[in-house]
Design an enzyme around this catalytic site. Sequence first.
Site, mmCIF file in Angstrom:
data_model
loop_
_atom_site.group_PDB
_atom_site.id
_atom_site.type_symbol
_atom_site.label_atom_id
_atom_site.label_comp_id
_atom_site.label_asym_id
_atom_site.label_seq_id
_atom_site.Cartn_x
_atom_site.Cartn_y
_atom_site.Cartn_z
ATOM 1 N N GLU A 40 0.846 -1.194 0.000
ATOM 2 C CA GLU A 40 0.000 0.000 0.000
ATOM 3 C C GLU A 40 0.883 1.247 0.000
ATOM 4 O O GLU A 40 1.914 1.302 0.656
ATOM 5 C CB GLU A 40 -0.884 -0.010 1.247
ATOM 6 C CG GLU A 40 -1.759 1.224 1.405
ATOM 7 C CD GLU A 40 -2.526 1.232 2.719
ATOM 8 O OE1 GLU A 40 -3.563 1.899 2.793
ATOM 9 O OE2 GLU A 40 -2.076 0.557 3.673
ATOM 10 N N LYS A 106 -9.619 2.638 -2.221
ATOM 11 C CA LYS A 106 -9.807 2.031 -0.902
ATOM 12 C C LYS A 106 -11.172 2.399 -0.320
ATOM 13 O O LYS A 106 -11.514 3.568 -0.191
ATOM 14 C CB LYS A 106 -8.680 2.493 0.023
ATOM 15 C CG LYS A 106 -8.665 1.802 1.389
ATOM 16 C CD LYS A 106 -7.444 2.281 2.185
ATOM 17 C CE LYS A 106 -7.315 1.600 3.536
ATOM 18 N NZ LYS A 106 -6.130 2.110 4.281
ATOM 19 N N CYS A 140 -5.433 -2.907 2.788
ATOM 20 C CA CYS A 140 -5.145 -2.796 4.222
ATOM 21 C C CYS A 140 -6.388 -2.901 5.115
ATOM 22 O O CYS A 140 -6.882 -3.989 5.364
ATOM 23 C CB CYS A 140 -4.377 -1.501 4.479
ATOM 24 S SG CYS A 140 -3.404 -1.513 6.019
#
Length: 255
Positions: A40, A106, A140
């Site tokens: 990331e 995300k 994540c």
Amino acid sequence: MKVALIQTSLAWENPTENRSHLAQKITGFMEEVDLIVLPEMFASGFTMNPKTVAETMDGETVAWLQHLSKAKDCALTGSLVIEENGTYYNRLVFVFPDSTLKTYDKRHLFTLAGEDQVYTAGKERLIIDYKGFRICPLICYDLRFPVFARNTAQYDVLLYVANWPKPRINAWDILLKARAVENMSYAVGVNRIGTDNNSLEYVGHSQAVDFLGNYLLEPQETDGVFIVELDKEKLLETRSKLAFLDDRDAFELIN
């Protein structure tokens, strides 16, 4: 499908240095692979200062990804800070060997670090068809939310890129196995190592788990390139034999 997981430290808010460092990693191994996965925010580290490092989709880092993907004749993916119309995204870019690309923003922004205050959340999940596999890439903190990852799209691989710190690394290990088992999918997680400018320590634990929760690659803590092979035939045989996904609950996601 052979997947290379690149686990390394990242220079803080320095895309030029990170591109140079990662290019050495990518060009430094000779084994042919189908997909290379970076962590990331691989160009900057997990920064809450997007103005300092943000690029556009026509910027240097996306062009760098396309160049290396073509040179290695494989797909290349990871997330970086992208700006569009004054809005910032933690965006995963998946580049195919022919330089075409797909993106995922995300969905679950890390409120504990204030990510939701400076970045805009994505809404749509992405499924990528590549080399006979259906890949669902996530980022994540998305790992903590099983509903968003639920296998309603017949994907074969859950792919997580992360900056997941040492104090909560046990959760990373547990949840990657859980996502693999509950979705009867491969789960591949790529994390960074080192310390960032917020004094957060990262110990990696990049790993690959099969559809029954067995390690293909146990959690790693050193700098390196780790290669795993995913077997679609074994995945389909196991799904046919056990058929757990046939009994999943029906639901609809509402944004």
